[in-house]
Design an enzyme around this catalytic site. Structure first.
Site, PDB file in Angstrom:
ATOM      1  N   LYS A  14       0.868  -1.176   0.000  1.00 32.95           N
ATOM      2  CA  LYS A  14       0.000   0.000   0.000  1.00 32.95           C
ATOM      3  C   LYS A  14       0.900   1.219   0.000  1.00 32.95           C
ATOM      4  O   LYS A  14       1.928   1.208   0.682  1.00 32.95           O
ATOM      5  CB  LYS A  14      -0.811  -0.007   1.312  1.00 32.95           C
ATOM      6  CG  LYS A  14      -2.266   0.153   1.086  1.00 32.95           C
ATOM      7  CD  LYS A  14      -3.214   0.134   2.235  1.00 32.95           C
ATOM      8  CE  LYS A  14      -2.921   0.115   3.662  1.00 32.95           C
ATOM      9  NZ  LYS A  14      -4.042   0.117   4.545  1.00 32.95           N
ATOM     10  N   HIS A 184      -0.072  -1.600  16.688  1.00 27.32           N
ATOM     11  CA  HIS A 184      -0.973  -0.496  16.320  1.00 27.32           C
ATOM     12  C   HIS A 184      -0.494   0.832  16.912  1.00 27.32           C
ATOM     13  O   HIS A 184      -1.292   1.769  17.079  1.00 27.32           O
ATOM     14  CB  HIS A 184      -2.416  -0.738  16.824  1.00 27.32           C
ATOM     15  CG  HIS A 184      -3.116  -1.881  16.149  1.00 27.32           C
ATOM     16  ND1 HIS A 184      -3.960  -2.716  16.825  1.00 27.32           N
ATOM     17  CD2 HIS A 184      -3.100  -2.305  14.872  1.00 27.32           C
ATOM     18  CE1 HIS A 184      -4.437  -3.626  15.988  1.00 27.32           C
ATOM     19  NE2 HIS A 184      -3.915  -3.396  14.790  1.00 27.32           N
ATOM     20  N   GLY A 216      -7.760  -6.505  13.013  1.00 27.03           N
ATOM     21  CA  GLY A 216      -6.891  -6.662  14.183  1.00 27.03           C
ATOM     22  C   GLY A 216      -7.338  -5.593  15.167  1.00 27.03           C
ATOM     23  O   GLY A 216      -7.773  -4.531  14.744  1.00 27.03           O
ATOM     24  N   GLU A 337     -14.801   3.051  14.198  1.00 29.06           N
ATOM     25  CA  GLU A 337     -15.271   4.257  13.516  1.00 29.06           C
ATOM     26  C   GLU A 337     -16.704   4.134  13.016  1.00 29.06           C
ATOM     27  O   GLU A 337     -17.395   5.131  12.834  1.00 29.06           O
ATOM     28  CB  GLU A 337     -14.361   4.568  12.311  1.00 29.06           C
ATOM     29  CG  GLU A 337     -12.978   5.036  12.718  1.00 29.06           C
ATOM     30  CD  GLU A 337     -11.997   5.058  11.551  1.00 29.06           C
ATOM     31  OE1 GLU A 337     -12.444   5.204  10.389  1.00 29.06           O
ATOM     32  OE2 GLU A 337     -10.787   4.910  11.796  1.00 29.06           O
ATOM     33  N   GLU A 388      -2.952   6.219   9.614  1.00 27.89           N
ATOM     34  CA  GLU A 388      -1.597   5.739   9.876  1.00 27.89           C
ATOM     35  C   GLU A 388      -0.606   6.299   8.863  1.00 27.89           C
ATOM     36  O   GLU A 388       0.533   6.603   9.211  1.00 27.89           O
ATOM     37  CB  GLU A 388      -1.583   4.203   9.874  1.00 27.89           C
ATOM     38  CG  GLU A 388      -2.290   3.648  11.109  1.00 27.89           C
ATOM     39  CD  GLU A 388      -2.603   2.174  11.033  1.00 27.89           C
ATOM     40  OE1 GLU A 388      -3.518   1.810  10.264  1.00 27.89           O
ATOM     41  OE2 GLU A 388      -1.962   1.385  11.740  1.00 27.89           O
TER      42      GLU A 388
END
Ligand code: ADP
Length: 404
Positions: A14, A184, A216, A337, A388
């Protein structure tokens, strides 16, 4: 400054190109099924007002090198690319899952850093090899562009020893690195900073509980802006119930199953990693499907939801107790979210402890700047979308900026 952020998994890559003057996304993409006969490329170039070019197509990418080259091709395509050439990229920020004991902050890549990441591979055999491979490819293709590594474990280096260690023979820690590392961290740090901004307090003075609930999932206790405890452990298997991971488990269960079913360690790992969690309980691991099934009377789906929320509440309660004072509880990631039911289930009945949700705000947090707590709630609650990539880019800028 233009930063290319690279986040790569064992068969995916990504990326996002950000213009950090204004923190604007210039382009983003995803390469999937790397190494398989037919891979998939999605790329989008965008301006502040929206996408100006978007493609999705199939392409065989034999390895991560081919995928990275494809990403650069898309970014620099003459008619549709975001930039004319790689020389317009000022730095590359790489997400690395496990930084082990060695890495406590984002770090400029050099040969010694690569060696140290290599040493963490036994701790994260599924993730770190792919991360390392792409850093090497990027260095080889662009030796003149600074590369920065940003670790998912680094934010948790402030966890004190009493919360960091397992009650195992001490030599396992000293010789094998067995301890809680937490994950995370990039996401927990990003939402913590955003929460402090919303509370109008300096990050250094806020106490938070951040719940990253995605496929996760982990919860983090943050005191004075620093992580002091988190639900994931040496590996991302510990803690909350996740899409396909069991989370906390009596270790005796593993021995029992292995003996009864004559399983190897690898088979056991496969079950704990990919066949357990929500999927193990009700056969589904996408929270949207589980919610729908529960609504139409599927009892196992209902049980999965109840178990998921129960485990979250367990950690929220423990961390509230550990912190003493909590300024806010933050929900983020796919479930955090988007799923008002889960948020309500996590917070239900906590009014005596100072946390009360506003059911209307909880249904539409975006209409209330993310705030979902009731007007009189002593502990605030927010939904804050994680980012992130932006956090990695910000940390990369900090490292490159300090080079002088
Ligand atoms: P990861 O990055 O760990 O793969 P995400 O943060 O993308 O995970 O979260 C994926 C999870 O979020 C899935 O369980 C998915 O069902 C859930 N999710 C996404 N959108 C919604 C929604 N609208 N309602 C409930 N759950 C959602």
């Amino acid at each position: 400054m233009r930063i290319l952020v690279v986040n790569c998994g064992s068969s995916s890559l990504k990326y996002q190109l950000l213009d950090m003057d204004g923190e604007r996304i210039m382009a983003s993409g995803l390469m999937e099924r790397i190494g398989e006969p037919i891979g998939r490329v999605s790329h989008r170039t965008q301006t502040a007002s929206g996408p100006i070019h978007q493609v999705t197509f199939e392409r065989t990418m034999t390895n991560h090198r081919a995928a990275f080259r494809e990403a650069i091709r898309q970014l620099t395509a003459s008619a549709t690319g975001a930039i004319a050439g790689p020389e317009e990229i000022d730095a590359v920020g790489h997400r690395v899952v496990h930084g082990g004991e060695a890495f406590r902050e984002p770090t400029l890549v050099d040969p010694a850093v690569l060696d140290a990441i290599e040493k963490t591979i036994p701790l994260a055999p599924l993730h770190n090899p792919a991360n390392l491979m792409v850093i090497n490819i990027a260095r080889e293709l662009f030796p003149y562009i600074p590369q920065v590594v940003v670790f998912d474990t680094a934010f948790h280096h402030t966890i004190p020893p009493h919360a960091r260690h397992y009650a195992l023979p001490w030599s396992y820690y000293e010789e094998l690195g067995v301890r809680r590392y937490g994950f995370h961290g990039i996401s927990h740090r990003y939402v913590a900073r955003e929460a402090a901004r919303r509370l109008d307090l300096p990050l250094k003075s806020v106490n938070l509980i951040t719940a990253h609930l995605g496929n996760g999932a982990s919860i983090c206790a943050i005191r004075d802006g620093a992580s002091v405890d988190t639900s994931m452990g040496m590996t991302p298997l510990q803690g909350l119930i996740m899409g396909t991971r069991a989370g906390d488990l009596d270790p005796g269960v593993m021995m029992y199953i292995a003996r009864r079913l004559n399983m190897s360690v690898d088979q056991l790992e496969e079950v704990l990693q990919n066949e357990s969690g929500l999927k193990g309980i009700c056969g589904m691991n996408d929270m949207r499907d589980i919610q729908k099934a529960a609504e139409s009377g599927n009892e196992r789906a209902r049980l999965a939801l109840d178990m998921f929320a129960h485990r979250c509440r367990h950690y929220i309660g423990a961390y509230a107790f550990e912190l003493g004072r909590v300024d806010a509880l933050i929900f983020t990631a796919g479930i955090g979210e988007n799923d008002a039911h889960i948020r309500a289930a996590c917070c239900g009945g906590l009014a005596p402890l100072g946390l009360e949700l506003d059911p209307f705000k909880n249904q539409a947090p975006e209409d209330h700047h993310g705030e979902i707590s009731a007007a009189g709630s002593r502990i605030k609650a927010y939904v804050i979308p994680t980012n992130e990539e932006l956090e990695i880019a910000r940390q990369t800028v900090k490292v490159v900026g300090s080079l002088g």
